[in-house]
Design a protein around this motif. Sequence first.
Motif, mmCIF file in Angstrom:
data_model
loop_
_atom_site.group_PDB
_atom_site.id
_atom_site.type_symbol
_atom_site.label_atom_id
_atom_site.label_comp_id
_atom_site.label_asym_id
_atom_site.label_seq_id
_atom_site.Cartn_x
_atom_site.Cartn_y
_atom_site.Cartn_z
ATOM 1 N N ALA A 316 0.861 -1.235 -0.052
ATOM 2 C CA ALA A 316 -0.113 -0.013 0.069
ATOM 3 C C ALA A 316 0.800 1.184 0.049
ATOM 4 O O ALA A 316 0.589 2.214 -0.639
ATOM 5 C CB ALA A 316 -0.936 0.009 1.156
ATOM 6 N N LEU A 317 1.889 1.326 0.852
ATOM 7 C CA LEU A 317 2.799 2.427 0.877
ATOM 8 C C LEU A 317 3.697 2.734 -0.578
ATOM 9 O O LEU A 317 3.854 3.677 -0.814
ATOM 10 C CB LEU A 317 3.696 2.151 2.079
ATOM 11 N N ALA A 318 3.861 1.418 -1.024
ATOM 12 C CA ALA A 318 4.738 1.487 -2.395
ATOM 13 C C ALA A 318 3.740 2.031 -3.248
ATOM 14 O O ALA A 318 4.317 3.025 -4.253
ATOM 15 C CB ALA A 318 5.202 0.070 -2.657
ATOM 16 N N ILE A 319 2.493 1.507 -3.571
ATOM 17 C CA ILE A 319 1.894 2.181 -4.502
ATOM 18 C C ILE A 319 1.388 3.498 -4.473
ATOM 19 O O ILE A 319 1.205 4.267 -5.282
ATOM 20 C CB ILE A 319 0.439 1.024 -4.551
ATOM 21 N N ALA A 346 14.058 10.722 -6.805
ATOM 22 C CA ALA A 346 14.423 11.037 -5.428
ATOM 23 C C ALA A 346 14.122 9.754 -4.621
ATOM 24 O O ALA A 346 14.636 9.494 -3.378
ATOM 25 C CB ALA A 346 13.821 12.367 -4.872
ATOM 26 N N ALA A 347 13.101 9.005 -5.265
ATOM 27 C CA ALA A 347 12.501 7.907 -4.289
ATOM 28 C C ALA A 347 13.557 6.854 -3.653
ATOM 29 O O ALA A 347 13.549 6.524 -2.538
ATOM 30 C CB ALA A 347 11.383 6.875 -5.118
ATOM 31 N N PRO A 348 14.492 6.402 -4.515
ATOM 32 C CA PRO A 348 15.542 5.411 -4.071
ATOM 33 C C PRO A 348 16.521 6.050 -3.183
ATOM 34 O O PRO A 348 17.171 5.531 -2.190
ATOM 35 C CB PRO A 348 16.219 5.008 -5.334
ATOM 36 N N ILE A 349 16.923 7.453 -3.463
ATOM 37 C CA ILE A 349 17.905 8.166 -2.677
ATOM 38 C C ILE A 349 17.153 8.376 -1.302
ATOM 39 O O ILE A 349 18.062 8.150 -0.108
ATOM 40 C CB ILE A 349 18.162 9.600 -3.372
ATOM 41 N N VAL A 350 15.783 8.829 -0.992
ATOM 42 C CA VAL A 350 15.437 8.919 0.194
ATOM 43 C C VAL A 350 14.950 7.649 0.911
ATOM 44 O O VAL A 350 15.251 7.762 2.307
ATOM 45 C CB VAL A 350 13.843 9.580 -0.022
ATOM 46 N N MET A 351 15.097 6.545 0.192
ATOM 47 C CA MET A 351 14.883 5.367 1.073
ATOM 48 C C MET A 351 16.130 4.556 1.433
ATOM 49 O O MET A 351 15.912 4.039 2.354
ATOM 50 C CB MET A 351 13.996 4.357 0.034
ATOM 51 N N GLY A 358 17.515 -1.026 8.423
ATOM 52 C CA GLY A 358 16.382 -2.127 8.334
ATOM 53 C C GLY A 358 15.115 -1.718 8.432
ATOM 54 O O GLY A 358 14.409 -2.492 9.275
ATOM 55 N N TYR A 359 14.801 -0.443 8.088
ATOM 56 C CA TYR A 359 13.111 -0.061 7.931
ATOM 57 C C TYR A 359 12.854 0.273 6.752
ATOM 58 O O TYR A 359 12.555 1.179 6.416
ATOM 59 C CB TYR A 359 13.168 1.267 8.934
ATOM 60 N N PRO A 360 12.400 -0.882 5.843
ATOM 61 C CA PRO A 360 11.882 -0.544 4.460
ATOM 62 C C PRO A 360 10.417 0.084 4.623
ATOM 63 O O PRO A 360 10.042 0.957 3.751
ATOM 64 C CB PRO A 360 11.650 -1.914 4.127
ATOM 65 N N LEU A 361 9.677 -0.338 5.750
ATOM 66 C CA LEU A 361 8.270 0.504 5.702
ATOM 67 C C LEU A 361 8.383 1.973 6.078
ATOM 68 O O LEU A 361 7.624 2.684 5.399
ATOM 69 C CB LEU A 361 7.351 -0.179 6.811
ATOM 70 N N VAL A 362 9.326 2.242 6.905
ATOM 71 C CA VAL A 362 9.687 3.523 7.290
ATOM 72 C C VAL A 362 9.950 4.364 5.684
ATOM 73 O O VAL A 362 9.787 5.464 5.600
ATOM 74 C CB VAL A 362 10.569 3.735 8.447
ATOM 75 N N ALA A 363 11.094 3.505 5.146
ATOM 76 C CA ALA A 363 11.506 4.180 4.015
ATOM 77 C C ALA A 363 10.210 4.251 2.707
ATOM 78 O O ALA A 363 10.370 5.435 2.213
ATOM 79 C CB ALA A 363 12.501 2.884 3.420
ATOM 80 N N LEU A 364 9.668 3.606 2.663
ATOM 81 C CA LEU A 364 8.494 3.782 1.790
ATOM 82 C C LEU A 364 7.639 4.739 2.312
ATOM 83 O O LEU A 364 7.059 5.825 1.690
ATOM 84 C CB LEU A 364 7.571 2.467 1.683
ATOM 85 N N VAL A 366 8.548 7.439 4.204
ATOM 86 C CA VAL A 366 9.026 8.788 3.986
ATOM 87 C C VAL A 366 8.969 9.174 2.553
ATOM 88 O O VAL A 366 8.663 10.392 2.220
ATOM 89 C CB VAL A 366 10.517 8.865 4.716
ATOM 90 N N ALA A 367 9.244 8.149 1.536
ATOM 91 C CA ALA A 367 9.174 8.518 0.225
ATOM 92 C C ALA A 367 7.806 8.984 -0.191
ATOM 93 O O ALA A 367 7.596 9.878 -0.952
ATOM 94 C CB ALA A 367 9.706 7.494 -0.568
ATOM 95 N N GLY A 368 6.661 8.343 0.340
ATOM 96 C CA GLY A 368 5.388 8.584 -0.112
ATOM 97 C C GLY A 368 5.191 10.029 0.363
ATOM 98 O O GLY A 368 4.505 10.794 -0.130
ATOM 99 N N LEU A 369 5.443 10.194 1.742
ATOM 100 C CA LEU A 369 5.121 11.726 2.394
ATOM 101 C C LEU A 369 5.789 12.639 1.443
ATOM 102 O O LEU A 369 5.028 13.718 1.395
ATOM 103 C CB LEU A 369 5.592 11.445 3.723
ATOM 104 N N TYR A 370 7.104 12.394 1.136
ATOM 105 C CA TYR A 370 7.785 13.392 0.395
ATOM 106 C C TYR A 370 7.196 13.808 -0.893
ATOM 107 O O TYR A 370 6.941 15.117 -1.303
ATOM 108 C CB TYR A 370 9.233 12.979 0.337
ATOM 109 N N ALA A 371 6.772 12.819 -1.454
ATOM 110 C CA ALA A 371 6.161 13.164 -2.912
ATOM 111 C C ALA A 371 4.577 13.640 -2.361
ATOM 112 O O ALA A 371 4.060 14.743 -3.300
ATOM 113 C CB ALA A 371 5.969 11.684 -3.294
ATOM 114 N N ALA A 372 3.992 13.208 -1.539
ATOM 115 C CA ALA A 372 2.456 13.642 -1.247
ATOM 116 C C ALA A 372 2.652 15.171 -0.868
ATOM 117 O O ALA A 372 1.948 16.187 -1.368
ATOM 118 C CB ALA A 372 1.927 13.045 -0.189
#
Length: 386
Positions: A316-319, A346-351, A358-364, A366-372
């Motif tokens: 869900a976060l990725a989409i 910017a997405a892979p850089i932010v993640m 080891g926080y992939p959910l947080v990475a997703l 933050v990337a989604g929040l930045y884009a939003a």
Amino acid sequence: MLAGLIFATEDAEDRAGTLAETLPFGGLTLIEFQARLLIAAGATQIVLAVARMTPGLLGAISRIGRRGVTVDAVRTATEAVEKLHPLARVAVVADGVVTTGDTVSLLAAERGDTLLVTDDGDDRFERIGVSTAWAGLALIEVARIKDVAAMPHDYDFQSTLLRIVAQSGARQVRLPKSAEPTHGIERDSQALARWGNAIVATLMAQPERWADRYATALPSRLLLPPLLARSAPSWAFSLGAGVAGLGGLGAILSGWPAIGLVVLLAAMLLATIAHTLAWLRDEALPARVLAVAAPGLAAASLLAVGNATHVALGWALAIGALVAGGLVERIALATWPRRWWSSLTAAPIVMLPFALFGYPLVALGVAGLYAAVTLAVAIETLIENP
């Protein structure tokens, strides 16, 4: 309509039997580069005034024609008049001229016969006054070429045309001081190659958003001159980008997201270099495909990290991040992006920092929040300045 008249008659200074106009210049030949500038300024027809046909010139003519313009080679002013539309405005480019699109566009915007002039400080420029020299570019009516056609055929076409235009009272526009470092006449192959690489690097697009500018565009600008000097093929970097992209995605899906993101960033850089090389060499289909390769790899990184979390929230976060990032890319085409705005690049850089710990959910997230946030600001920008 605007037509271009390019002179290709002089041999290279250090390559006997080779026309200077067919020497390598920024991944192309000089005559192809000149034609590209004329086409960008609005020319729909290119006429080449040549002394003889060579294999290099034939190849250049074929490649210029792929850009959707009519290309004709002539030997005399009479032949040029026959090829040109009688009402056309003709942008003249002297043999061996190196310049930029801004300078050509400056001249193309003029009306009536116009000569681009400079101070008489370079003996390569033809003198037209006590302290004034022709800078190698002119905008004329077809009637001036008819005047040359009426004269004896043993006259030099380029020099005779210049004298007739100057004596007819053509307006003289001085070459801007800011353009002098990137404007001149050169027929030495090594000097021309160095000059071409430097000019092409400056012509590369410099994206406004930080990720596109510093992660891909800036490294590409630094690497491009030596690659052009070695005639590096675009397909090699395309292949490298494909292999690295698959390797990076495989690493993420195998449980090494940080390593995979680093490899994907390298793949995005390789794709950007490949796109630039293909664009410079008029490789139309590869250039179109590679233009979306880097954003595509960045989008794939979001989906790969989402899948690697093995939970529905990750998907869900990725989409969500992908949709917001895609909308930002769309809006960025309609407004002037700000430096801090997000992008798919910017997405892979932010993640990456969060993936390292080891926080992939947080990475997703933050990337989604930045884009939003970027999307919200972009929408407000469009509302305020439609």
